[in-house]
Scaffold this active site. Sequence first.
Site, mmCIF file in Angstrom:
data_model
loop_
_atom_site.group_PDB
_atom_site.id
_atom_site.type_symbol
_atom_site.label_atom_id
_atom_site.label_comp_id
_atom_site.label_asym_id
_atom_site.label_seq_id
_atom_site.Cartn_x
_atom_site.Cartn_y
_atom_site.Cartn_z
ATOM 1 N N HIS A 1 1.655 4.612 -2.761
ATOM 2 C CA HIS A 1 1.789 6.066 -2.585
ATOM 3 C C HIS A 1 3.177 6.538 -3.037
ATOM 4 O O HIS A 1 3.321 7.566 -3.690
ATOM 5 C CB HIS A 1 1.598 6.435 -1.106
ATOM 6 C CG HIS A 1 0.179 6.335 -0.621
ATOM 7 N ND1 HIS A 1 -0.843 7.049 -1.180
ATOM 8 C CD2 HIS A 1 -0.383 5.594 0.378
ATOM 9 C CE1 HIS A 1 -1.989 6.787 -0.543
ATOM 10 N NE2 HIS A 1 -1.732 5.889 0.403
ATOM 11 N N HIS B 1 0.837 -1.211 0.000
ATOM 12 C CA HIS B 1 0.000 0.000 0.000
ATOM 13 C C HIS B 1 0.873 1.262 0.000
ATOM 14 O O HIS B 1 0.674 2.164 -0.820
ATOM 15 C CB HIS B 1 -0.903 -0.032 1.247
ATOM 16 C CG HIS B 1 -1.837 1.125 1.364
ATOM 17 N ND1 HIS B 1 -3.161 1.066 0.981
ATOM 18 C CD2 HIS B 1 -1.647 2.397 1.817
ATOM 19 C CE1 HIS B 1 -3.741 2.241 1.191
ATOM 20 N NE2 HIS B 1 -2.832 3.068 1.703
ATOM 21 N N GLU B 2 1.834 1.299 0.904
ATOM 22 C CA GLU B 2 2.679 2.506 0.990
ATOM 23 C C GLU B 2 3.564 2.648 -0.249
ATOM 24 O O GLU B 2 3.858 3.762 -0.684
ATOM 25 C CB GLU B 2 3.517 2.485 2.267
ATOM 26 C CG GLU B 2 2.709 2.417 3.569
ATOM 27 C CD GLU B 2 1.562 3.427 3.641
ATOM 28 O OE1 GLU B 2 1.659 4.497 3.004
ATOM 29 O OE2 GLU B 2 0.560 3.122 4.320
ATOM 30 N N GLU C 1 -4.777 7.784 -3.164
ATOM 31 C CA GLU C 1 -5.275 6.531 -2.589
ATOM 32 C C GLU C 1 -5.516 5.497 -3.694
ATOM 33 O O GLU C 1 -5.357 4.296 -3.471
ATOM 34 C CB GLU C 1 -6.562 6.800 -1.795
ATOM 35 C CG GLU C 1 -7.003 5.667 -0.906
ATOM 36 C CD GLU C 1 -6.093 5.421 0.308
ATOM 37 O OE1 GLU C 1 -5.157 6.220 0.548
ATOM 38 O OE2 GLU C 1 -6.317 4.409 0.999
#
Lengths: 495, 495
Positions: free
Chosen positions: B264, B260-261, B290
């Site tokens: 980003h 997830h990170e 997101e």
Amino acid sequence: MNSKTAYAALADHFRDVVALGQVSGLLGWDQETIMPKGAAAQRSEWMSALEKLSHSQRTDPRIAEWLDAVEGADLNMVEAANVRLIRRQFERQSKVPAALASQIARVTSQAQGVWAKAREAGDFSAFQDVLTEVLALRREEAAALAQGGNLYDALLEDYEPGMKEPELVTLLGGLRDGLVDLRGRVGASDAVIPDIQGSFSHGQQTMIAHELATAFGYDWSRGRLDFSVHPFSSGSFNDVRITTRVSETDPFNCFYSTIHEVGHATYEQGISQDYGLSMLGRGVSMGVHESQSRILENQLGRSRAFTGYLFNRMTEVFGDFGISDAESFYRVVNKLHRGFIRTEADEVQYNLHVLLRFDLERKMIAGELEVADLEAAWNERFEKDFGYPVDQPANGVLQDVHWSVGLIGYFPTYSLGNIYAGELFAAMSGDLPDLQEDLGKGDTKAALAWLGDKIHQHGALYEPRETITRAVGHAPTAKPLLAYLNAKFGDIYEL
Amino acid sequence: MNSKTAYAALADHFRDVVALGQVSGLLGWDQETIMPKGAAAQRSEWMSALEKLSHSQRTDPRIAEWLDAVEGADLNMVEAANVRLIRRQFERQSKVPAALASQIARVTSQAQGVWAKAREAGDFSAFQDVLTEVLALRREEAAALAQGGNLYDALLEDYEPGMKEPELVTLLGGLRDGLVDLRGRVGASDAVIPDIQGSFSHGQQTMIAHELATAFGYDWSRGRLDFSVHPFSSGSFNDVRITTRVSETDPFNCFYSTIHEVGHATYEQGISQDYGLSMLGRGVSMGVHESQSRILENQLGRSRAFTGYLFNRMTEVFGDFGISDAESFYRVVNKLHRGFIRTEADEVQYNLHVLLRFDLERKMIAGELEVADLEAAWNERFEKDFGYPVDQPANGVLQDVHWSVGLIGYFPTYSLGNIYAGELFAAMSGDLPDLQEDLGKGDTKAALAWLGDKIHQHGALYEPRETITRAVGHAPTAKPLLAYLNAKFGDIYEL
């Protein structure tokens, strides 16, 4: 505006100035330890944006008004010291034309790269032009600051406020003959001191480095230990970080670098919490700072008593490493090596390196030595003091970064730190009869409490010289250091 | 001043503004990962000193003059976008009275502490007064910004520029019925999905987290991975750092947080180098940001193909962990859990959490729901959508920090990100026929190149909605996300 309001405004403004300086410090720490390589250019942009802001904060014209308004006000001792330090910084800045300051910044930042390349190529002539330019600019700056006075004094002021060239010549000059003599006698000694053997793992060295930092009073709740190419201590107040480095064949590099940096760090950590974000919340000068790192590293850390403790601990962790007893270990730790590099020098030869630089840079500032003649002057002096010739420029005149970045007047503060450490150690030894017994157990609490009381807590409250004089009860001289070195190495080398 | 000079001055000024914002970002990263505990108060002082400076930079009256002077100038597309973003920020700031802005900063910083205590005590009434105050202040701010227009739109503007409440209601509203229905059918399913068993060491999880970051295109030369309580990505341009966390019984927490990170981070790392220190050099909105984290985490990372790759790798590293084959592993990774906490929710239930908050906060801003009635409204809505009642306030209305710190209009960007991810994944799948085959080998190069081309490189060049529309070729709707979820979970749960 009344003087109370003016002081409050001034103190408030400089809280931000100090905070911003500390922010830059953290960015520098990050850059030297953990920053991704690809971020370098971006980091420079951050630094220059911060410097731009910081500069406009520090030269805010309101500062002059506030300073005028607090003149003659009824300030307590701490407030008065804060104003004195603010005024000094502000006046310094006002005397140097902005164009000159920015030219110095530009040229020195290029010069460092030129120096690094010249050193790699072993070619002093490749560095000569830019060093000439740096010198000319710093002399121009010094002239602006000195306003007719001594140029070298004006430069010293940045590193050792209040110190003057003649006093420094007296203090440091007292070392040379004695050290050259001691070095010669050690060289002629028949004593045989072995070397350690084996490999010392990164993990185990790091573990012991942590133990040593703890033993020397480092407050981990307000700091951390990381790794960098050159060990350093960074930050102040409640965020003071140290670094070390690890060589698998030379654990003393890691251990004594750690203790050295802990000396700087405990100073910063020990400053009164009341001074946190004021101009008082930092070590008072380079010389006094260095005295704190050197006394921990040398007078305490390389003492017979403490090395006895360290020998046992290293034996527990590493097993046999070729040294059979604590007395031999003590001699190993303090062994003199033939070498060229200041940063690798032992207690005896270190100050000879510094004195050489101090004398040469004074001559250059005074216009008595041309950059074109610097290498020859260096080599001649080196052979005279060390007894053997420089083998290559990277081991001689090109070894230090300092002059390339305009740090002139900085070198002598290293020896000043050693002289102060000599004075402090003598005074401490008088006050603490159990000191050696404590050190033998790895216990530095009393020593650190003594330093905390005499030096650390005050931060920049007193002038540097006053800080030392108050701590030891008299004006400092090089005698205690020389006496300590003669006794210690006379003993080790059976002179 | 001619328009060319004005643009150069503006761009130059905002280089510093952007750099200073990035410096604050690094201080935040340091604080959440490696800062010594004792440095907290000092760090707050740094942050507030920086914010003070940044504020005066951002409100510099010359900005208005420069903006006037560039009006109607012949700017290229990038310059025009830079001016548009500067103008938007500057005008926003001019509309909000300084006193109100500083009151909001003060109240929200206190409110976060009050919220944390109320959550710990499980007592919403202890949070009620300060939340009422925060809401009133944010409504006042919204009124100043909206100048007669929709208050919620004014708040949205901070997180998702250009997005309006009615459009958001249409986009997000399209999800609720479908998700409630899917959740119900999954709940009624007889499918039995096991859990993983065993303990997964910190070192091995970290190793795989590094591999996953690499697999998903993270550029290590411009970033690093550390640990924090809540995983996050921080920074932009050439210094984009990510964090993860490790639970020894739940490796998926570490692995999918990391992916997830990385989503980003690859967005920030992928922005054109030309935009570095301009207003374009960042992700364009929370929703688009997101979408990048969610598409990597879910559509790619939780796909049957990629989990097949991960199953093999985990088996190599951890041996047997109670799951016999890749297909079972795929179902384990995507298993629905009965739960209360948004951040722990699966792909199906996550958006129901968001929709609940979105509807309640809109009502509060519109004055249709009083804070006194918020807990009851939350509990009623939760039971309706999830099928079981909230068991305690910490698992209900007190679970998220957002409202306490004034983040209103922020929640819907989470679901917007999921909707955008659904659109992007559908388009990407059309463009990349070998996508699933690649993912089965742990190869995301083509997928990342697609995202880099369609989204990352542009930074904030286009408006958020335009960024997505250009990428997928039409205005986004929730349909692809719903279709994807129905197909995926219908398959897994044999519906």
